[in-house]
Scaffold this motif. Sequence first.
Motif, PDB file in Angstrom:
ATOM      1  N   LEU A   1       0.837  -1.202   0.000  1.00  0.00           N
ATOM      2  CA  LEU A   1       0.000   0.000   0.000  1.00  0.00           C
ATOM      3  C   LEU A   1       0.871   1.252   0.000  1.00  0.00           C
ATOM      4  O   LEU A   1       0.548   2.252  -0.654  1.00  0.00           O
ATOM      5  CB  LEU A   1      -0.926   0.001   1.217  1.00  0.00           C
ATOM      6  CG  LEU A   1      -2.064  -1.023   1.201  1.00  0.00           C
ATOM      7  CD1 LEU A   1      -2.840  -0.969   2.513  1.00  0.00           C
ATOM      8  CD2 LEU A   1      -3.005  -0.761   0.024  1.00  0.00           C
ATOM      9  N   GLY A   2       1.974   1.207   0.735  1.00  0.00           N
ATOM     10  CA  GLY A   2       2.904   2.327   0.718  1.00  0.00           C
ATOM     11  C   GLY A   2       3.476   2.548  -0.674  1.00  0.00           C
ATOM     12  O   GLY A   2       3.610   3.690  -1.126  1.00  0.00           O
ATOM     13  N   PHE A   3       3.809   1.456  -1.348  1.00  0.00           N
ATOM     14  CA  PHE A   3       4.346   1.566  -2.709  1.00  0.00           C
ATOM     15  C   PHE A   3       3.325   2.233  -3.626  1.00  0.00           C
ATOM     16  O   PHE A   3       3.670   3.106  -4.425  1.00  0.00           O
ATOM     17  CB  PHE A   3       4.698   0.177  -3.244  1.00  0.00           C
ATOM     18  CG  PHE A   3       5.367   0.203  -4.593  1.00  0.00           C
ATOM     19  CD1 PHE A   3       6.753   0.189  -4.694  1.00  0.00           C
ATOM     20  CD2 PHE A   3       4.621   0.261  -5.763  1.00  0.00           C
ATOM     21  CE1 PHE A   3       7.377   0.220  -5.941  1.00  0.00           C
ATOM     22  CE2 PHE A   3       5.232   0.300  -7.006  1.00  0.00           C
ATOM     23  CZ  PHE A   3       6.615   0.274  -7.092  1.00  0.00           C
ATOM     24  N   LEU A   4       2.059   1.832  -3.528  1.00  0.00           N
ATOM     25  CA  LEU A   4       1.024   2.419  -4.387  1.00  0.00           C
ATOM     26  C   LEU A   4       0.816   3.896  -4.070  1.00  0.00           C
ATOM     27  O   LEU A   4       0.551   4.699  -4.974  1.00  0.00           O
ATOM     28  CB  LEU A   4      -0.283   1.645  -4.238  1.00  0.00           C
ATOM     29  CG  LEU A   4      -0.295   0.244  -4.851  1.00  0.00           C
ATOM     30  CD1 LEU A   4      -1.622  -0.459  -4.562  1.00  0.00           C
ATOM     31  CD2 LEU A   4      -0.050   0.300  -6.368  1.00  0.00           C
ATOM     32  N   CYS A   5       0.935   4.274  -2.796  1.00  0.00           N
ATOM     33  CA  CYS A   5       0.869   5.698  -2.445  1.00  0.00           C
ATOM     34  C   CYS A   5       1.993   6.467  -3.140  1.00  0.00           C
ATOM     35  O   CYS A   5       1.771   7.540  -3.721  1.00  0.00           O
ATOM     36  CB  CYS A   5       0.989   5.887  -0.938  1.00  0.00           C
ATOM     37  SG  CYS A   5      -0.540   5.617  -0.029  1.00  0.00           S
ATOM     38  N   GLY A   6       3.192   5.929  -3.058  1.00  0.00           N
ATOM     39  CA  GLY A   6       4.322   6.575  -3.720  1.00  0.00           C
ATOM     40  C   GLY A   6       4.137   6.639  -5.218  1.00  0.00           C
ATOM     41  O   GLY A   6       4.456   7.650  -5.853  1.00  0.00           O
ATOM     42  N   TRP A   7       3.593   5.573  -5.795  1.00  0.00           N
ATOM     43  CA  TRP A   7       3.345   5.545  -7.237  1.00  0.00           C
ATOM     44  C   TRP A   7       2.372   6.640  -7.651  1.00  0.00           C
ATOM     45  O   TRP A   7       2.583   7.341  -8.646  1.00  0.00           O
ATOM     46  CB  TRP A   7       2.798   4.174  -7.634  1.00  0.00           C
ATOM     47  CG  TRP A   7       2.303   4.113  -9.055  1.00  0.00           C
ATOM     48  CD1 TRP A   7       1.015   4.167  -9.475  1.00  0.00           C
ATOM     49  CD2 TRP A   7       3.113   3.991 -10.226  1.00  0.00           C
ATOM     50  NE1 TRP A   7       0.951   4.094 -10.846  1.00  0.00           N
ATOM     51  CE2 TRP A   7       2.224   3.991 -11.328  1.00  0.00           C
ATOM     52  CE3 TRP A   7       4.482   3.887 -10.454  1.00  0.00           C
ATOM     53  CZ2 TRP A   7       2.694   3.885 -12.646  1.00  0.00           C
ATOM     54  CZ3 TRP A   7       4.945   3.788 -11.766  1.00  0.00           C
ATOM     55  CH2 TRP A   7       4.048   3.787 -12.832  1.00  0.00           C
ATOM     56  N   VAL A   8       1.304   6.818  -6.883  1.00  0.00           N
ATOM     57  CA  VAL A   8       0.314   7.851  -7.200  1.00  0.00           C
ATOM     58  C   VAL A   8       0.953   9.239  -7.127  1.00  0.00           C
ATOM     59  O   VAL A   8       0.680  10.105  -7.975  1.00  0.00           O
ATOM     60  CB  VAL A   8      -0.897   7.745  -6.249  1.00  0.00           C
ATOM     61  CG1 VAL A   8      -1.779   8.983  -6.351  1.00  0.00           C
ATOM     62  CG2 VAL A   8      -1.708   6.498  -6.581  1.00  0.00           C
ATOM     63  N   VAL A   9       1.812   9.468  -6.132  1.00  0.00           N
ATOM     64  CA  VAL A   9       2.506  10.760  -6.039  1.00  0.00           C
ATOM     65  C   VAL A   9       3.353  10.999  -7.277  1.00  0.00           C
ATOM     66  O   VAL A   9       3.369  12.110  -7.841  1.00  0.00           O
ATOM     67  CB  VAL A   9       3.380  10.811  -4.765  1.00  0.00           C
ATOM     68  CG1 VAL A   9       4.264  12.056  -4.772  1.00  0.00           C
ATOM     69  CG2 VAL A   9       2.510  10.797  -3.523  1.00  0.00           C
ATOM     70  N   LEU A  10       4.043   9.968  -7.747  1.00  0.00           N
ATOM     71  CA  LEU A  10       4.885  10.110  -8.942  1.00  0.00           C
ATOM     72  C   LEU A  10       4.038  10.436 -10.176  1.00  0.00           C
ATOM     73  O   LEU A  10       4.367  11.339 -10.954  1.00  0.00           O
ATOM     74  CB  LEU A  10       5.691   8.827  -9.186  1.00  0.00           C
ATOM     75  CG  LEU A  10       6.680   8.413  -8.089  1.00  0.00           C
ATOM     76  CD1 LEU A  10       7.385   7.128  -8.480  1.00  0.00           C
ATOM     77  CD2 LEU A  10       7.699   9.513  -7.828  1.00  0.00           C
ATOM     78  N   VAL A  11       2.943   9.704 -10.352  1.00  0.00           N
ATOM     79  CA  VAL A  11       2.089   9.905 -11.536  1.00  0.00           C
ATOM     80  C   VAL A  11       1.469  11.298 -11.526  1.00  0.00           C
ATOM     81  O   VAL A  11       1.511  12.020 -12.529  1.00  0.00           O
ATOM     82  CB  VAL A  11       0.991   8.819 -11.588  1.00  0.00           C
ATOM     83  CG1 VAL A  11      -0.045   9.152 -12.662  1.00  0.00           C
ATOM     84  CG2 VAL A  11       1.614   7.451 -11.876  1.00  0.00           C
ATOM     85  N   THR A  12       0.890  11.691 -10.395  1.00  0.00           N
ATOM     86  CA  THR A  12       0.245  13.001 -10.335  1.00  0.00           C
ATOM     87  C   THR A  12       1.262  14.129 -10.497  1.00  0.00           C
ATOM     88  O   THR A  12       0.952  15.164 -11.102  1.00  0.00           O
ATOM     89  CB  THR A  12      -0.516  13.179  -9.011  1.00  0.00           C
ATOM     90  OG1 THR A  12       0.369  12.918  -7.911  1.00  0.00           O
ATOM     91  CG2 THR A  12      -1.701  12.237  -8.926  1.00  0.00           C
ATOM     92  N   SER A  13       2.473  13.943  -9.996  1.00  0.00           N
ATOM     93  CA  SER A  13       3.502  14.978 -10.133  1.00  0.00           C
ATOM     94  C   SER A  13       3.887  15.186 -11.588  1.00  0.00           C
ATOM     95  O   SER A  13       4.030  16.327 -12.045  1.00  0.00           O
ATOM     96  CB  SER A  13       4.747  14.611  -9.313  1.00  0.00           C
ATOM     97  OG  SER A  13       4.464  14.587  -7.933  1.00  0.00           O
ATOM     98  N   VAL A  14       4.038  14.105 -12.331  1.00  0.00           N
ATOM     99  CA  VAL A  14       4.401  14.231 -13.743  1.00  0.00           C
ATOM    100  C   VAL A  14       3.275  14.901 -14.533  1.00  0.00           C
ATOM    101  O   VAL A  14       3.519  15.808 -15.343  1.00  0.00           O
ATOM    102  CB  VAL A  14       4.736  12.855 -14.351  1.00  0.00           C
ATOM    103  CG1 VAL A  14       4.895  12.960 -15.864  1.00  0.00           C
ATOM    104  CG2 VAL A  14       6.007  12.297 -13.734  1.00  0.00           C
ATOM    105  N   LEU A  15       2.047  14.458 -14.295  1.00  0.00           N
ATOM    106  CA  LEU A  15       0.913  15.056 -15.013  1.00  0.00           C
ATOM    107  C   LEU A  15       0.777  16.540 -14.679  1.00  0.00           C
ATOM    108  O   LEU A  15       0.529  17.368 -15.567  1.00  0.00           O
ATOM    109  CB  LEU A  15      -0.379  14.321 -14.658  1.00  0.00           C
ATOM    110  CG  LEU A  15      -0.488  12.875 -15.143  1.00  0.00           C
ATOM    111  CD1 LEU A  15      -1.751  12.228 -14.599  1.00  0.00           C
ATOM    112  CD2 LEU A  15      -0.486  12.820 -16.671  1.00  0.00           C
ATOM    113  N   PHE A  16       0.971  16.873 -13.424  1.00  0.00           N
ATOM    114  CA  PHE A  16       0.823  18.268 -13.024  1.00  0.00           C
ATOM    115  C   PHE A  16       1.991  19.110 -13.525  1.00  0.00           C
ATOM    116  O   PHE A  16       1.828  20.308 -13.772  1.00  0.00           O
ATOM    117  CB  PHE A  16       0.709  18.381 -11.508  1.00  0.00           C
ATOM    118  CG  PHE A  16       0.255  19.736 -11.045  1.00  0.00           C
ATOM    119  CD1 PHE A  16      -1.048  20.148 -11.252  1.00  0.00           C
ATOM    120  CD2 PHE A  16       1.134  20.609 -10.421  1.00  0.00           C
ATOM    121  CE1 PHE A  16      -1.483  21.396 -10.840  1.00  0.00           C
ATOM    122  CE2 PHE A  16       0.709  21.851  -9.994  1.00  0.00           C
ATOM    123  CZ  PHE A  16      -0.601  22.258 -10.205  1.00  0.00           C
ATOM    124  N   THR A  17       3.158  18.499 -13.684  1.00  0.00           N
ATOM    125  CA  THR A  17       4.288  19.226 -14.259  1.00  0.00           C
ATOM    126  C   THR A  17       3.916  19.807 -15.616  1.00  0.00           C
ATOM    127  O   THR A  17       4.215  20.964 -15.921  1.00  0.00           O
ATOM    128  CB  THR A  17       5.507  18.294 -14.408  1.00  0.00           C
ATOM    129  OG1 THR A  17       5.943  17.883 -13.109  1.00  0.00           O
ATOM    130  CG2 THR A  17       6.661  18.980 -15.117  1.00  0.00           C
TER     131      THR A  17
END
Length: 447
Positions: free
Chosen positions: A87-103
């Motif tokens: 679950l921690g890994f998936l949280c980190g994954w979501v942060v990575l995905v949203t950061s790239v899209l928002f960039t």
Amino acid sequence: MNPMLRGDALKLVHVVAIGIAGTAPSYTIAVSTAALVAATGVLAPAILLYCGLVMAGITCAFVNLNRVHPDAGASYAWVGRVLHRDLGFLCGWVVLVTSVLFTVSATIPAATATLLLLAPELAGDQLLVTGVAACWIVAITLVEVRGMRLTGTLQAWITGIEIAVLAGLAVVALVKNGRQVAAFVSDTSFSPLAFSAEQFAAGAVIAVFFFWGWDVTLNASEETSESRRTPGVAAVMAMLVVALAFVAFAVVTLSVLGTGGIEASGANVLFALAEKVVPRPWSYLAVLAVMLSSLGSLQVSLLQFARTLFAASRAGDLPPRWAAVHPRWQTPHAATWLNTWLGLALLAASLALPGIDALLKASVNAIGLEIAFYYGLTAMACAWHFRREALGSAGLMAFAVLWPLASALALWWAAALAVRGMDAPTVTIGVGGICLGLIPLALARRR
């Protein structure tokens, strides 16, 4: 030996500025107000107020978990430690995905605003806008990798100017339209009973996007002096500032422009408001505020992506090369440049592939679902971690268990209801973005 970041790079003023910039106040008001008003009408200030209360509960969770274990990975590290590593890994994954899209989504407005200020006749040229956006991404990256002290100082100046412009615009609008604002406040309802369940859920998902980003203060904890205390204080201060700004501007824009004027202005609500209350060229200060807000949020997106990727690589869940720290500047430079290359690739795709723009817009709408996912899990992790310790403390029970738990459930309830009203592409990107993380998770398990 584990790679180490510079531990004393940031002071309280730097981290507060980073937290405010994470929510991108001017950018968010400009591009998201129309969508929020379309979903909730004159109840937009009320939904922002209630979402602010929910976010306050999430903030309590982040602050309490950081007090126990400061970590650049924040949600990734805490959820993995307390609930389950996957679950921690998936949280980190979501942060990575949203950061790239928002960039990408934040850089286009910055480029457009830059051209509006320097060469207005060229602001409609898609190729030129994309080129300026790419230049901004590279420029901010060069600042980011040179060290957190430089990043924090630049962010403090950017945020200070932006908030000054917003405050000045709000004061002028209130002075010139005080009666309209007073009449609106007296006529509109702030009662939760004024919403239907579907209307509340649709507005809440958009409002979550308004508040998203303050948690980057906790990603900077390892590089902040007094890492167990300062990031939490900064998160609370940043939340108070942005909550006040969002509710105030929702009231002012609805009073001055009305729902029809907001709908007509689309992604230029802030400039439309400025045109109503101040003469040109002073109204272009709103364009400057949006540009600074976009650049500030770009810088913060790079920071959050790089620190999360750094933490996951340091823990062994991702290849160790992303945990590399620059020997002189003590920043995760490899992880930062990865975000930049991914952002530049998406920018290029927006030119080469017809329909990619619509895809990116849908992805921004879907970000609300992904934010609800990882914010909710972090709040759950906090409630579970403190469940026994809180039995002997009323304050801990309220601020580390009950409020975070209620906030997590409210976020997930709103997201579940909102999904029913979203189109298929938005749901696919929102839910699919989370599920896509199962692939690197499987690879991480093998590693």
